[in-house]
Design a protein around this motif. Structure first.
Motif, PDB file in Angstrom:
ATOM      1  N   SER A  52      26.280 -15.544  26.576  1.00 47.37           N
ATOM      2  CA  SER A  52      25.131 -15.421  27.464  1.00 47.37           C
ATOM      3  C   SER A  52      24.005 -16.340  27.013  1.00 47.37           C
ATOM      4  CB  SER A  52      24.628 -13.974  27.476  1.00 47.37           C
ATOM      5  OG  SER A  52      23.327 -13.914  28.024  1.00 47.37           O
ATOM      6  N   ALA A  53      23.677 -17.324  27.843  1.00 44.37           N
ATOM      7  CA  ALA A  53      22.569 -18.223  27.503  1.00 44.37           C
ATOM      8  C   ALA A  53      21.243 -17.496  27.598  1.00 44.37           C
ATOM      9  CB  ALA A  53      22.572 -19.435  28.431  1.00 44.37           C
ATOM     10  N   ALA A  54      21.124 -16.572  28.546  1.00 46.89           N
ATOM     11  CA  ALA A  54      19.869 -15.839  28.682  1.00 46.89           C
ATOM     12  C   ALA A  54      19.567 -15.069  27.414  1.00 46.89           C
ATOM     13  CB  ALA A  54      19.953 -14.880  29.878  1.00 46.89           C
ATOM     14  N   TYR A  55      20.611 -14.462  26.839  1.00 44.03           N
ATOM     15  CA  TYR A  55      20.431 -13.686  25.614  1.00 44.03           C
ATOM     16  C   TYR A  55      20.147 -14.606  24.432  1.00 44.03           C
ATOM     17  CZ  TYR A  55      21.363 -10.328  21.893  1.00 44.03           C
ATOM     18  OH  TYR A  55      21.268  -9.542  20.779  1.00 44.03           O
ATOM     19  N   ARG A  56      20.926 -15.674  24.312  1.00 46.59           N
ATOM     20  CA  ARG A  56      20.761 -16.535  23.137  1.00 46.59           C
ATOM     21  C   ARG A  56      19.397 -17.203  23.106  1.00 46.59           C
ATOM     22  NH1 ARG A  56      24.957 -21.168  21.357  1.00 46.59           N
ATOM     23  NH2 ARG A  56      26.327 -19.362  21.426  1.00 46.59           N
ATOM     24  N   LEU A  57      18.921 -17.633  24.283  1.00 47.44           N
ATOM     25  CA  LEU A  57      17.669 -18.385  24.329  1.00 47.44           C
ATOM     26  C   LEU A  57      16.482 -17.524  24.755  1.00 47.44           C
ATOM     27  CD1 LEU A  57      19.045 -21.653  25.966  1.00 47.44           C
ATOM     28  CD2 LEU A  57      18.748 -21.163  23.534  1.00 47.44           C
ATOM     29  N   GLY A  58      16.757 -16.288  25.119  1.00 44.02           N
ATOM     30  CA  GLY A  58      15.657 -15.415  25.536  1.00 44.02           C
ATOM     31  C   GLY A  58      15.013 -15.859  26.839  1.00 44.02           C
ATOM     32  N   ALA A  66      25.376 -25.499  43.219  1.00 46.28           N
ATOM     33  CA  ALA A  66      24.926 -26.880  43.075  1.00 46.28           C
ATOM     34  C   ALA A  66      23.549 -26.990  42.438  1.00 46.28           C
ATOM     35  CB  ALA A  66      24.954 -27.618  44.422  1.00 46.28           C
ATOM     36  N   ALA A  67      23.171 -25.964  41.706  1.00 45.63           N
ATOM     37  CA  ALA A  67      21.914 -26.004  40.958  1.00 45.63           C
ATOM     38  C   ALA A  67      22.210 -26.289  39.493  1.00 45.63           C
ATOM     39  CB  ALA A  67      21.177 -24.671  41.089  1.00 45.63           C
ATOM     40  N   LEU A  68      21.260 -26.936  38.824  1.00 44.59           N
ATOM     41  CA  LEU A  68      21.397 -27.135  37.394  1.00 44.59           C
ATOM     42  C   LEU A  68      21.297 -25.779  36.698  1.00 44.59           C
ATOM     43  CD1 LEU A  68      21.665 -29.682  35.607  1.00 44.59           C
ATOM     44  CD2 LEU A  68      19.243 -29.400  35.069  1.00 44.59           C
ATOM     45  N   ALA A  69      22.156 -25.569  35.697  1.00 44.57           N
ATOM     46  CA  ALA A  69      22.168 -24.270  35.019  1.00 44.57           C
ATOM     47  C   ALA A  69      22.445 -24.456  33.537  1.00 44.57           C
ATOM     48  CB  ALA A  69      23.211 -23.349  35.637  1.00 44.57           C
ATOM     49  N   VAL A  70      22.004 -23.471  32.761  1.00 44.86           N
ATOM     50  CA  VAL A  70      22.245 -23.428  31.321  1.00 44.86           C
ATOM     51  C   VAL A  70      23.161 -22.243  31.061  1.00 44.86           C
ATOM     52  CG1 VAL A  70      21.180 -23.308  29.038  1.00 44.86           C
ATOM     53  CG2 VAL A  70      19.909 -24.306  30.955  1.00 44.86           C
ATOM     54  N   ALA A  71      24.195 -22.457  30.239  1.00 45.94           N
ATOM     55  CA  ALA A  71      25.136 -21.374  29.953  1.00 45.94           C
ATOM     56  C   ALA A  71      25.643 -21.495  28.535  1.00 45.94           C
ATOM     57  CB  ALA A  71      26.305 -21.398  30.928  1.00 45.94           C
ATOM     58  N   VAL A  72      26.234 -20.404  28.057  1.00 47.42           N
ATOM     59  CA  VAL A  72      26.997 -20.426  26.816  1.00 47.42           C
ATOM     60  C   VAL A  72      28.439 -20.129  27.201  1.00 47.42           C
ATOM     61  CG1 VAL A  72      27.452 -19.195  24.661  1.00 47.42           C
ATOM     62  CG2 VAL A  72      25.106 -19.784  25.300  1.00 47.42           C
ATOM     63  N   ASN A  73      29.356 -20.998  26.818  1.00 52.20           N
ATOM     64  CA  ASN A  73      30.764 -20.760  27.131  1.00 52.20           C
ATOM     65  C   ASN A  73      31.216 -19.447  26.482  1.00 52.20           C
ATOM     66  OD1 ASN A  73      33.341 -21.205  28.104  1.00 52.20           O
ATOM     67  ND2 ASN A  73      33.960 -22.442  26.330  1.00 52.20           N
ATOM     68  N   ARG A  74      31.677 -18.502  27.288  1.00 52.66           N
ATOM     69  CA  ARG A  74      32.092 -17.164  26.850  1.00 52.66           C
ATOM     70  C   ARG A  74      30.968 -16.411  26.136  1.00 52.66           C
ATOM     71  NH1 ARG A  74      38.600 -17.447  26.361  1.00 52.66           N
ATOM     72  NH2 ARG A  74      38.802 -19.328  27.603  1.00 52.66           N
TER      73      ARG A  74
END
Lengths: 283, 283, 283
Positions: free
Chosen positions: C263-269, C253-261
């Protein structure tokens, strides 16, 4: 017995949460972690590991979650197999090979809206909210029919793993799995080896590697040769010198490429979906 | 209780399969995963971790598999120790230190052709086919003598871990293990520290590192100094500043090098088989 | 039930040793590994994972060890929560969020010198020597008051996780956790989303990233924009195209950033302590 196979990894507590959910619903369940280290979202790898391991597991409830379509319209299913096991997971082919290794599909239900699920169901963690609770209730004695709505076996998503071809004395075999030792499992078995006319420990095998987009693209698989190497077909690692490249039947009875006390994946740069071309050495 | 220590990793399902085999044969066995993360094929690291952990394990059947010679003529063994434990694994020295920490060898059998093994035995996965079934049957009450053919204790492969030397106020200590925090365990104990005349928290210690092919090559160990640094000998991390290099007795009572809230392995580039030269700081 | 959460990793046998200690003292305890993969010495990450997972765990004794101050004067504690659970760990804030998610602190004792500890206590491995034995004895029925000396609840170290701010239609949200899929959890919930006037699946959200030393430094958080990107606020991955950047409420139930299929961490650093600036897209 409840077994778990996922791509959750062990770092984030996802697997531990599934343990907690199961233990809370069915305290007497014995949980076996088959693995949580399937490569992320690699349904084929998960299906192969599950199918290879299942006959070594006590009969029970077998949960598998590699689920790139979580939150979509893909079905969540529970299935009884011919040998009396129950399987739980997404209907994306992940369970397919194991079901067929266990006597086929006897009964199937859709559990996406199962009365056994946790509420509310999150959009992204069905392992916790749907699959683990269903498995725990099944392990506790709830019949499959009470876990969801009936499905026809023919409605389930099938999975056809890539298979090798042999023609004109040449074996084209797809890489299907690379283990942590760097041993490279191919989509081929003893049948293809016999078709090449090889005998364990007696033949030298010339190995040439082609990287193709897919095995169907056989012409390209022939032409794009990135690496070539010579290997020996043997029974076990000890038949080879240290650092020697070998081809052998692995512990899942699949053809595999390895380096004795080394990593074939690293030496040859092999990864799943690559295609390996193998032919008998002329001399 | 059955404990498992292997270099299988957790990703490929090998460890999970061993759990399944044991649970199938001996459902009442409690399985404790000591670790499956021993560096691949590093028999010495496995032997050290097993020997350091064994006294914290309930007495039971202790399986260890780090087995670069799988499929060769190396023996598979089951051994009873003086304190009533049973050990199962390859006869390559892996069990040696633990056996001697547990009262020595009381009885040993070769289980390569054990009637308890699975059939057929694969050439490459004896954990599944030989070691896990033997352990499960032993845990279920089968006597050691029924698991294989008797061996003389003197026939077992011994393992002599590298040890430190002290001469002329200089300690030459081999790196024997690096843990996940980057703490570097040396093949030395309190004895060598006393031989140097050090007191916890009172002495400054000059630390110079030499990378030698082996500790026997003492002359080269003296001459090839790659990195030098100054450290303090302390009782615990909290006696040091953040980022300070320290030498201390770790939780296995071995001399170790660490960086408080950092990694000594990373800072100093240390890995097993490196040799660390330690001498008392002049002032 | 005894649950374990640590930053020990699984490679070195530290977690396995804790299992052994607990099984030796309380053979009937069921041990659930919540995770041993908390980033080394990251107390906040451990506190968040524990607090998010605890309501899925059967009530029992819950051990958590992320302990950069081991060997220092920091207290070791055992605490009873309002819902009848017992927690064991270092008094560094690690247990704080879980305790408050479980009805608050009812009773607390300091166990640094507990009569239940192993002797001698090492300076660096309190998981083995203090926390695991205390947990095992509590699980076996020893009352909290017998495990140590009483502490006032107000003496415990509190942990205040970084929280988001909303002002002038701009959400500044700290990254609090990155999971193995590369999904990035923010210190924000549905409240902040509503404050921005967003509806699931209906809004386009412009996302700009600022890397600030701390969220308190709001001015810098505004000015230092390293990466900017556009994302869509959705209910689940399946509402997005493959490779699309999304913002959603995750399974905690926390707000999160993701990339579908992806990695958001990798894409956005992105990594913990980074601050993400989110505002509604103008069109």
């Amino acid at each position: 017995v409840v077994t778990l196979l996922t791509d959750y990894g062990l770092d984030d507590g996802f697997a531990g949460v599934c343990h907690g959910v199961i233990a809370g619903i069915c305290p007497q369940a014995r949980i076996i972690d088959l693995t949580h280290g399937i490569p992320r979202q690699d349904v084929l790898a998960g299906a192969l590991v599950l199918a290879g391991a299942i006959r070594y597991m006590p009969a029970g409830v077998h949960v598998a979650v590699v689920d790139p379509g979580v939150g979509s319209a893909r079905r969540a299913i529970a299935v009884a197999s011919g040998d009396g096991r129950r399987f739980v997971g997404p209907d994306n082919g992940l369970l397919w090979l194991a079901l067929h290794a266990c006597g086929g599909i006897v009964e199937a239900v859709e559990i996406s809206a199962s009365p056994l699920r946790l509420a509310p169901v999150s959009a992204t963690f069905h392992g916790r909210d749907i699959f683990a609770p269903a498995a725990a209730h099944l392990a506790a004695g709830v019949p499959l029919s009470a876990a969801g709505s009936p499905l026809d076996a023919g409605e389930l998503v099938a999975l056809e793993p890539p298979r090798a071809r042999v023609a004109d004395g040449i074996l084209l075999a797809p890489v299907v799995y690379v283990d942590g030792f760097g041993n490279v499992q191919l989509g081929a078995t003893n049948d293809e080896i016999e078709a090449l006319g090889l005998e364990p420990g007696r033949s030298r095998v010339e190995l040439a590697l082609s990287v193709a987009a897919a095995l169907d693209d056989a012409a390209r698989a022939h032409s794009v040769t990135a690496v070539s190497a010579t290997a020996r077909y043997v029974r076990t690692f000890d038949d080879a010198r240290a650092d020697e490249l070998i081809v052998y039947l692995d512990s899942a009875a699949a053809l595999a490429v390895a380096v004795n006390r080394g990593s074939a994946a690293y030496r040859l740069g092999l990864k799943p979906t690559d295609v390996v071309r193998i032919s008998k050495h002329p001399c």
